[in-house]
Design an enzyme around this catalytic site. Structure first.
Site, PDB file in Angstrom:
ATOM      1  N   GLU A  36     -39.943 -42.717 -22.893  1.00  0.00           N
ATOM      2  CA  GLU A  36     -40.339 -43.677 -21.866  1.00  0.00           C
ATOM      3  C   GLU A  36     -41.028 -43.011 -20.686  1.00  0.00           C
ATOM      4  O   GLU A  36     -40.700 -41.882 -20.326  1.00  0.00           O
ATOM      5  CB  GLU A  36     -39.085 -44.345 -21.282  1.00  0.00           C
ATOM      6  CG  GLU A  36     -38.378 -45.255 -22.220  1.00  0.00           C
ATOM      7  CD  GLU A  36     -37.059 -45.769 -21.629  1.00  0.00           C
ATOM      8  OE1 GLU A  36     -36.972 -45.926 -20.392  1.00  0.00           O
ATOM      9  OE2 GLU A  36     -36.145 -46.011 -22.415  1.00  0.00           O
ATOM     10  N   CYS A  88     -43.005 -41.700 -13.553  1.00  0.00           N
ATOM     11  CA  CYS A  88     -41.759 -41.009 -13.869  1.00  0.00           C
ATOM     12  C   CYS A  88     -41.815 -40.668 -15.355  1.00  0.00           C
ATOM     13  O   CYS A  88     -41.965 -41.560 -16.193  1.00  0.00           O
ATOM     14  CB  CYS A  88     -40.588 -41.941 -13.570  1.00  0.00           C
ATOM     15  SG  CYS A  88     -38.998 -41.298 -14.117  1.00  0.00           S
ATOM     16  N   CYS A 118     -31.260 -36.623 -24.676  1.00  0.00           N
ATOM     17  CA  CYS A 118     -30.726 -35.638 -23.726  1.00  0.00           C
ATOM     18  C   CYS A 118     -29.362 -35.192 -24.217  1.00  0.00           C
ATOM     19  O   CYS A 118     -28.615 -35.977 -24.798  1.00  0.00           O
ATOM     20  CB  CYS A 118     -30.586 -36.307 -22.348  1.00  0.00           C
ATOM     21  SG  CYS A 118     -29.988 -35.192 -21.055  1.00  0.00           S
ATOM     22  N   CYS A 120     -24.063 -37.085 -19.331  1.00  0.00           N
ATOM     23  CA  CYS A 120     -23.567 -37.785 -18.132  1.00  0.00           C
ATOM     24  C   CYS A 120     -23.019 -39.156 -18.541  1.00  0.00           C
ATOM     25  O   CYS A 120     -23.661 -39.904 -19.279  1.00  0.00           O
ATOM     26  CB  CYS A 120     -24.665 -37.947 -17.085  1.00  0.00           C
ATOM     27  SG  CYS A 120     -25.296 -36.370 -16.488  1.00  0.00           S
ATOM     28  N   CYS A 130     -25.104 -42.556 -17.971  1.00  0.00           N
ATOM     29  CA  CYS A 130     -26.547 -42.551 -18.240  1.00  0.00           C
ATOM     30  C   CYS A 130     -26.871 -42.988 -19.668  1.00  0.00           C
ATOM     31  O   CYS A 130     -26.260 -42.512 -20.625  1.00  0.00           O
ATOM     32  CB  CYS A 130     -27.103 -41.156 -17.988  1.00  0.00           C
ATOM     33  SG  CYS A 130     -28.863 -41.031 -18.286  1.00  0.00           S
ATOM     34  N   GLY A 187     -34.205 -36.936 -20.494  1.00  0.00           N
ATOM     35  CA  GLY A 187     -34.141 -35.492 -20.731  1.00  0.00           C
ATOM     36  C   GLY A 187     -33.791 -34.705 -19.484  1.00  0.00           C
ATOM     37  O   GLY A 187     -33.822 -35.218 -18.372  1.00  0.00           O
ATOM     38  N   GLU A 188     -33.441 -33.442 -19.703  1.00  0.00           N
ATOM     39  CA  GLU A 188     -33.110 -32.540 -18.601  1.00  0.00           C
ATOM     40  C   GLU A 188     -34.224 -31.485 -18.512  1.00  0.00           C
ATOM     41  O   GLU A 188     -34.319 -30.608 -19.371  1.00  0.00           O
ATOM     42  CB  GLU A 188     -31.739 -31.891 -18.864  1.00  0.00           C
ATOM     43  CG  GLU A 188     -31.383 -30.725 -17.972  1.00  0.00           C
ATOM     44  CD  GLU A 188     -31.555 -30.987 -16.480  1.00  0.00           C
ATOM     45  OE1 GLU A 188     -31.109 -32.025 -15.977  1.00  0.00           O
ATOM     46  OE2 GLU A 188     -32.161 -30.128 -15.807  1.00  0.00           O
ATOM     47  N   SER A 218     -36.157 -33.390 -11.204  1.00  0.00           N
ATOM     48  CA  SER A 218     -34.747 -33.720 -11.018  1.00  0.00           C
ATOM     49  C   SER A 218     -33.889 -33.037 -12.070  1.00  0.00           C
ATOM     50  O   SER A 218     -34.189 -33.087 -13.260  1.00  0.00           O
ATOM     51  CB  SER A 218     -34.586 -35.240 -11.107  1.00  0.00           C
ATOM     52  OG  SER A 218     -33.238 -35.601 -10.938  1.00  0.00           O
ATOM     53  N   SER A 256     -29.178 -33.992  -9.070  1.00  0.00           N
ATOM     54  CA  SER A 256     -28.316 -35.140  -9.315  1.00  0.00           C
ATOM     55  C   SER A 256     -26.891 -34.703  -9.044  1.00  0.00           C
ATOM     56  O   SER A 256     -26.252 -34.090  -9.894  1.00  0.00           O
ATOM     57  CB  SER A 256     -28.465 -35.599 -10.767  1.00  0.00           C
ATOM     58  OG  SER A 256     -29.796 -35.997 -10.988  1.00  0.00           O
ATOM     59  N   LEU A 257     -26.421 -34.992  -7.844  1.00  0.00           N
ATOM     60  CA  LEU A 257     -25.109 -34.501  -7.435  1.00  0.00           C
ATOM     61  C   LEU A 257     -24.005 -35.427  -7.939  1.00  0.00           C
ATOM     62  O   LEU A 257     -23.133 -35.016  -8.701  1.00  0.00           O
ATOM     63  CB  LEU A 257     -25.075 -34.368  -5.900  1.00  0.00           C
ATOM     64  CG  LEU A 257     -23.781 -33.810  -5.318  1.00  0.00           C
ATOM     65  CD1 LEU A 257     -23.500 -32.406  -5.819  1.00  0.00           C
ATOM     66  CD2 LEU A 257     -23.834 -33.831  -3.789  1.00  0.00           C
ATOM     67  N   HIS A 258     -24.038 -36.635  -7.481  1.00  0.00           N
ATOM     68  CA  HIS A 258     -23.123 -37.710  -7.927  1.00  0.00           C
ATOM     69  C   HIS A 258     -21.647 -37.497  -7.618  1.00  0.00           C
ATOM     70  O   HIS A 258     -20.859 -38.432  -7.758  1.00  0.00           O
ATOM     71  CB  HIS A 258     -23.291 -38.027  -9.425  1.00  0.00           C
ATOM     72  CG  HIS A 258     -24.696 -38.380  -9.812  1.00  0.00           C
ATOM     73  ND1 HIS A 258     -25.518 -39.151  -9.025  1.00  0.00           N
ATOM     74  CD2 HIS A 258     -25.441 -38.066 -10.908  1.00  0.00           C
ATOM     75  CE1 HIS A 258     -26.695 -39.292  -9.623  1.00  0.00           C
ATOM     76  NE2 HIS A 258     -26.681 -38.641 -10.759  1.00  0.00           N
ATOM     77  N   ASN A 265     -27.092 -48.299 -11.834  1.00  0.00           N
ATOM     78  CA  ASN A 265     -27.644 -49.258 -12.780  1.00  0.00           C
ATOM     79  C   ASN A 265     -26.594 -49.560 -13.816  1.00  0.00           C
ATOM     80  O   ASN A 265     -26.052 -48.644 -14.428  1.00  0.00           O
ATOM     81  CB  ASN A 265     -28.821 -48.611 -13.500  1.00  0.00           C
ATOM     82  CG  ASN A 265     -30.116 -49.199 -13.047  1.00  0.00           C
ATOM     83  OD1 ASN A 265     -30.379 -50.373 -13.263  1.00  0.00           O
ATOM     84  ND2 ASN A 265     -30.908 -48.373 -12.378  1.00  0.00           N
ATOM     85  N   CYS A 298     -33.947 -44.989 -16.754  1.00  0.00           N
ATOM     86  CA  CYS A 298     -33.242 -44.043 -17.602  1.00  0.00           C
ATOM     87  C   CYS A 298     -32.878 -44.441 -19.020  1.00  0.00           C
ATOM     88  O   CYS A 298     -31.714 -44.705 -19.320  1.00  0.00           O
ATOM     89  CB  CYS A 298     -31.965 -43.619 -16.902  1.00  0.00           C
ATOM     90  SG  CYS A 298     -32.345 -42.699 -15.468  1.00  0.00           S
TER      91      CYS A 298
HETATM   92  N1  SAH Z   1     -31.736 -34.909 -16.279  1.00  0.00           N
HETATM   93  C1  SAH Z   1     -32.280 -35.065 -14.977  1.00  0.00           C
HETATM   94  C2  SAH Z   1     -33.353 -36.125 -14.869  1.00  0.00           C
HETATM   95  C3  SAH Z   1     -33.144 -37.438 -15.571  1.00  0.00           C
HETATM   96  S1  SAH Z   1     -32.064 -38.665 -14.919  1.00  0.00           S
HETATM   97  C4  SAH Z   1     -31.189 -35.315 -13.977  1.00  0.00           C
HETATM   98  O1  SAH Z   1     -30.043 -35.455 -14.376  1.00  0.00           O
HETATM   99  O2  SAH Z   1     -31.457 -35.313 -12.788  1.00  0.00           O
HETATM  100  C5  SAH Z   1     -32.790 -39.286 -13.456  1.00  0.00           C
HETATM  101  C6  SAH Z   1     -31.748 -39.721 -12.430  1.00  0.00           C
HETATM  102  O3  SAH Z   1     -31.146 -40.998 -12.769  1.00  0.00           O
HETATM  103  C7  SAH Z   1     -30.596 -38.755 -12.299  1.00  0.00           C
HETATM  104  O4  SAH Z   1     -30.270 -38.587 -10.950  1.00  0.00           O
HETATM  105  C8  SAH Z   1     -29.497 -39.485 -13.050  1.00  0.00           C
HETATM  106  O5  SAH Z   1     -28.241 -39.000 -12.708  1.00  0.00           O
HETATM  107  C9  SAH Z   1     -29.753 -40.911 -12.631  1.00  0.00           C
HETATM  108  N2  SAH Z   1     -29.091 -41.933 -13.455  1.00  0.00           N
HETATM  109  C10 SAH Z   1     -28.788 -41.899 -14.764  1.00  0.00           C
HETATM  110  N3  SAH Z   1     -28.150 -43.023 -15.139  1.00  0.00           N
HETATM  111  C11 SAH Z   1     -28.047 -43.803 -14.047  1.00  0.00           C
HETATM  112  C12 SAH Z   1     -27.490 -45.088 -13.791  1.00  0.00           C
HETATM  113  N4  SAH Z   1     -26.878 -45.795 -14.744  1.00  0.00           N
HETATM  114  N5  SAH Z   1     -27.581 -45.563 -12.531  1.00  0.00           N
HETATM  115  C13 SAH Z   1     -28.181 -44.854 -11.547  1.00  0.00           C
HETATM  116  N6  SAH Z   1     -28.733 -43.653 -11.733  1.00  0.00           N
HETATM  117  C14 SAH Z   1     -28.650 -43.112 -12.963  1.00  0.00           C
END
Ligand code: SAH
Length: 347
Positions: free
Chosen positions: A90, A103, A110, A114, A117, A157-158, A189, A212-214, A288, A329
């Site tokens: 995508e 994007c 991937c 996570c 995701c 992907g990462e 990212s 992507s800290l979270h 999301n 994503c």
């Molecule tokens: N692998 C990389 C880039 C792809 S994900 C990374 O992890 O940064 C792009 C961003 O979307 C990341 O910050 C990821 O954590 C976030 N993301 C993934 N699923 C999500 C969701 N359900 N809601 C909000 N953000 C999400």
């Protein structure tokens, strides 16, 4: 088959020289490919015999639009591309006041796992090539007719799990004879692959790094992001501080707000503590809702933002685009895969 579009101008020139061609042919072919030529046949300033030889010996990737969705709300366009081996990825085109941003994906699927995701649910199938990354920018621009000025590597992907390819892609998309997109217009990212962050720091590119800290604590982060079991939060922040010292570039920290998981005030306080000594920016993302995931969007985004700001941090809440078109994503690819599976079963 030589994947010409994945080659630098120098490498392409060398290939053409090895075919007995003068050096300037390299630049001619490079220019055609970076304009999105769909066949060697259309490269009319090359001799016919050379076009035939290239068609016989070289690969020319042209992704097919498998699906395209346009948001009625904000004009966001989502592309599902079919690659030459039938795999799908995508890209999303977002229209901001400062320009059109695409994007793009860096892998088919991937392997980072996570928990919230959609891209990682079926694992990683393979890495993309530099050409396949470039094609997403190129063909999104050609298909939409909208000039692209910014790129974010935030799709499926990462990127730091495919870093050689990503570095090559950056060189290509930045090239003055190609799309010529400036590094300062590109963001990458990562979920926190520390060796990749350190390598990127060494390459000292002027792109924007997003992490992507979270979650700022190991317990929560390891629960929602398996990568944290290998690379702990302390070490991640060491790498981020080192990155800032080396490049002088402010890092953006992505933080998807999950109800009852990472939205407590003490976590905001801990983020502030870890960011001390570095001008970080925290981007709060409304989670999301992914059907397969047990997590729910937080209702404390504004309060969390105020808490971060009370520590002197800049925190913004990401405006959500394309909410009507599965624009985040891996959700469209996921949907297409599910539908294909159902289709097979009903046959
Ligand atoms: N692998 C990389 C880039 C792809 S994900 C990374 O992890 O940064 C792009 C961003 O979307 C990341 O910050 C990821 O954590 C976030 N993301 C993934 N699923 C999500 C969701 N359900 N809601 C909000 N953000 C999400």
């Amino acid at each position: 088959m030589i994947d010409l579009k994945s080659l630098s101008l120098q490498e392409m020139t060398d290939v053409l020289k090895s075919m007995g061609q003068p050096a300037f042919r390299g630049k001619q072919v490079f220019t055609w490919l970076h304009k999105g030529a769909r066949s060697f046949e259309e490269m009319t300033n090359l001799p016919k015999a050379l076009r035939d030889q290239l068609a016989a010996e070289c690969l020319l990737t042209v992704p097919k639009v498998a699906r395209k969705q346009v948001s009625q709300q904000d004009g966001t366009m989502k592309y599902l591309w079919e690659l030459s081996d039938g795999n799908c990825i995508e890209s999303v085109l977002m229209r901001y006041h400062y320009g059109n941003t695409v994007c793009i994906s860096s892998q088919v699927g991937c392997r980072m796992g996570c928990a919230f995701c959609a891209s990682t649910i079926a694992g990683k199938v393979r890495d993309l090539t530099p050409a396949e990354m470039l094609d997403q920018v190129l063909f999104t621009q050609l298909d939409s007719g909208l000039e692209i000025s910014n790129i974010v590597l935030m799709g499926i992907g990462e990127p730091l799990d495919n870093l050689d390819t990503v570095l090559k892609f950056l060189e290509l998309v930045n090239h003055p004879d190609g799309m010529n997109i400036g590094m300062r217009h590109i963001s990458l990212s990562t979920c926190g692959v520390i060796p990749g962050i350190r390598r990127l720091a060494e390459s000292n590119l002027q792109l924007t790094l997003s992490v992507s800290l979270h979650a700022p604590d190991d317990e929560t982060r390891s629960r929602i992001m398996p990568v944290n079991r290998a690379y702990h939060v302390d070490d991640l922040f060491d790498a981020c501080h080192a990155y800032f010292r080396r490049t002088g570039r402010r890092i953006s920290f992505e933080y998807a707000m999950i109800d009852g998981v990472n939205d407590n005030d003490w976590q905001a306080d801990l983020i502030a503590k870890r960011l001390k000594g570095m001008p970080g920016h925290v981007n709060l993302i409304p989670l999301n809702d992914v059907v397969e995931s047990p997590f729910k969007p937080s209702k404390r985004i504004a309060a969390f933002q105020r808490r971060l700001e009370s520590h002197g941090l800049t925190a913004t809440v990401r405006r959500s685009l394309g909410g009507d078109i599965d624009a985040s994503c891996g959700q469209l690819r996921r949907k297409a895969m599910e539908e294909a599976k159902k289709g097979e079963m009903s046959q």
